[in-house]
Design a protein around this motif. Structure first.
Motif, PDB file in Angstrom:
ATOM      1  N   LYS A  41      -8.607  -5.031  -9.863  1.00 49.83           N
ATOM      2  CA  LYS A  41      -8.852  -6.309  -9.202  1.00 49.83           C
ATOM      3  C   LYS A  41     -10.203  -6.266  -8.499  1.00 49.83           C
ATOM      4  O   LYS A  41     -10.545  -5.296  -7.841  1.00 49.83           O
ATOM      5  N   LYS A  42     -10.989  -7.360  -8.640  1.00 49.54           N
ATOM      6  CA  LYS A  42     -12.346  -7.423  -8.128  1.00 49.54           C
ATOM      7  C   LYS A  42     -12.387  -8.139  -6.779  1.00 49.54           C
ATOM      8  O   LYS A  42     -11.738  -9.160  -6.595  1.00 49.54           O
ATOM      9  N   PHE A  43     -13.188  -7.612  -5.844  1.00 46.98           N
ATOM     10  CA  PHE A  43     -13.320  -8.188  -4.516  1.00 46.98           C
ATOM     11  C   PHE A  43     -14.803  -8.426  -4.235  1.00 46.98           C
ATOM     12  O   PHE A  43     -15.641  -7.537  -4.403  1.00 46.98           O
ATOM     13  N   ARG A  44     -15.123  -9.659  -3.781  1.00 48.29           N
ATOM     14  CA  ARG A  44     -16.510 -10.062  -3.594  1.00 48.29           C
ATOM     15  C   ARG A  44     -16.951 -10.060  -2.129  1.00 48.29           C
ATOM     16  O   ARG A  44     -18.141 -10.201  -1.855  1.00 48.29           O
ATOM     17  N   SER A  45     -16.021  -9.958  -1.180  1.00 41.06           N
ATOM     18  CA  SER A  45     -16.387 -10.019   0.226  1.00 41.06           C
ATOM     19  C   SER A  45     -15.450  -9.152   1.046  1.00 41.06           C
ATOM     20  O   SER A  45     -14.354  -8.775   0.602  1.00 41.06           O
ATOM     21  N   LYS A  46     -15.866  -8.858   2.280  1.00 40.39           N
ATOM     22  CA  LYS A  46     -15.061  -8.035   3.175  1.00 40.39           C
ATOM     23  C   LYS A  46     -13.779  -8.750   3.605  1.00 40.39           C
ATOM     24  O   LYS A  46     -12.727  -8.114   3.688  1.00 40.39           O
ATOM     25  N   PRO A  47     -13.785 -10.086   3.874  1.00 38.48           N
ATOM     26  CA  PRO A  47     -12.521 -10.768   4.197  1.00 38.48           C
ATOM     27  C   PRO A  47     -11.486 -10.664   3.084  1.00 38.48           C
ATOM     28  O   PRO A  47     -10.295 -10.476   3.349  1.00 38.48           O
ATOM     29  N   GLN A  48     -11.920 -10.793   1.815  1.00 38.60           N
ATOM     30  CA  GLN A  48     -10.981 -10.634   0.706  1.00 38.60           C
ATOM     31  C   GLN A  48     -10.389  -9.227   0.692  1.00 38.60           C
ATOM     32  O   GLN A  48      -9.186  -9.045   0.512  1.00 38.60           O
ATOM     33  N   LEU A  49     -11.251  -8.233   0.911  1.00 35.12           N
ATOM     34  CA  LEU A  49     -10.797  -6.846   0.933  1.00 35.12           C
ATOM     35  C   LEU A  49      -9.820  -6.609   2.070  1.00 35.12           C
ATOM     36  O   LEU A  49      -8.798  -5.929   1.902  1.00 35.12           O
ATOM     37  N   SER A  50     -10.094  -7.191   3.237  1.00 38.44           N
ATOM     38  CA  SER A  50      -9.231  -7.003   4.401  1.00 38.44           C
ATOM     39  C   SER A  50      -7.875  -7.647   4.186  1.00 38.44           C
ATOM     40  O   SER A  50      -6.839  -7.076   4.550  1.00 38.44           O
ATOM     41  N   ARG A  51      -7.863  -8.854   3.586  1.00 37.36           N
ATOM     42  CA  ARG A  51      -6.580  -9.524   3.332  1.00 37.36           C
ATOM     43  C   ARG A  51      -5.732  -8.736   2.337  1.00 37.36           C
ATOM     44  O   ARG A  51      -4.508  -8.694   2.437  1.00 37.36           O
TER      45      ARG A  51
END
Length: 263
Positions: A41-51
């Motif tokens: 799964k790909k993550f583009r930002s730190k908020p997405q990663l944190s969630r």
């Protein structure tokens, strides 16, 4: 584009960090950073990663660009929080009379007023920002690469532009043109006609009209209007059918609950 994917020791085992270096365009040499989970799964930002990680990993001092834990960032955040708490505990009034400035993207310029509950209050405008600011040429290219996503963080499909809309300018694309037209419709009340000067196609850096999007001049015909009216009619009918189906489903569920209680 040049892609470099490496392990990220700051995250749990199996996580990968990818750095994409841009090779062309006005942003050549700059890089974008993405992260991949063990499942891909790909993550583009730190908020997405944190969630996604939740409470399993503390990302308070995690630097998204370098992929490393930066204790200094956490220390500065704690000091800022401590000073804010001290200011609130002392009960200092806010003596700043400057008008608030909306902290959003520059393409969404909207007037901001400061309202005070007083019978003799008058609405004031920020005269310093009332005048039109000069615009940077080809600023729409800063929107290149941005994608909209839904609540599940899935990238939404972009719109298909009509064949009559053709972009101009260096390294232009349909995605950049779509962003430019949307921004022009939001920022200006004047008609959107495109670049009416033929010289703009030969040398847009000199003859470009900054109040119009980066596209050639176009004309909206009666047939285009009829096709759009048909699409709106179909969308409204689909919405009406969906609302009716939802209402019937709720009514049936309510009836079942009443019958179950009576039995």
């Amino acid at each position: 584009m040049e892609r470099k994917r490496t392990d990220c020791p700051a995250l749990p085992p199996g996580w990968k960090k990818e750095e994409v270096i841009r090779k062309s365009g006005l942003s050549a040499g700059k890089s974008d950073v993405y992260y991949y989970s063990p499942t891909g799964k790909k993550f583009r930002s730190k908020p997405q990663l944190s969630r996604y990680l939740g409470n399993t990993v503390d990302l308070g001092c995690f630097d998204f660009r370098t992929g490393k834990m930066m204790p200094s960032k956490m220390q500065k955040s704690k000091q800022r929080l401590r000073s804010d708490i001290l200011s609130l505990s002392k009960g200092k009034p806010d003596l700043n009379t400057a008008l608030p400035i909306r902290q959003t993207a520059s393409i969404f310029k909207q007037p901001v007023t400061k309202v005070v509950n007083h019978p003799n209050n008058k609405v004031k405008t920020d005269l310093q920002r009332a005048t039109e600011q000069p615009r940077q040429l080809f600023w729409e290219k800063r929107l290149k690469g941005l994608r909209s996503s839904d609540v599940s963080e899935e990238v939404l499909r972009t719109m298909d532009l009509p064949k009559g809309l053709q972009s101009i300018g260096p390294d232009s694309s349909d995605e950049t043109l779509l962003s430019a037209i949307a921004s022009a419709l939001h920022m200006s009340s004047a008609p959107i006609t495109g670049q009416t000067s033929t010289a703009a196609e030969k040398n847009p850096a000199i003859w470009l009209n900054t109040s119009q999007p980066l596209c050639k001049a176009f004309t909206v015909t009666d047939e285009d209007i009829r096709e759009q009216e048909l699409k709106v009619h179909q969308a409204r009918r689909s919405l009406e059918e969906a609302l009716m189906a939802d209402t019937l489903a709720r009514a049936a569920e309510s009836t079942r609950d009443i019958e179950g209680r009576a039995a």
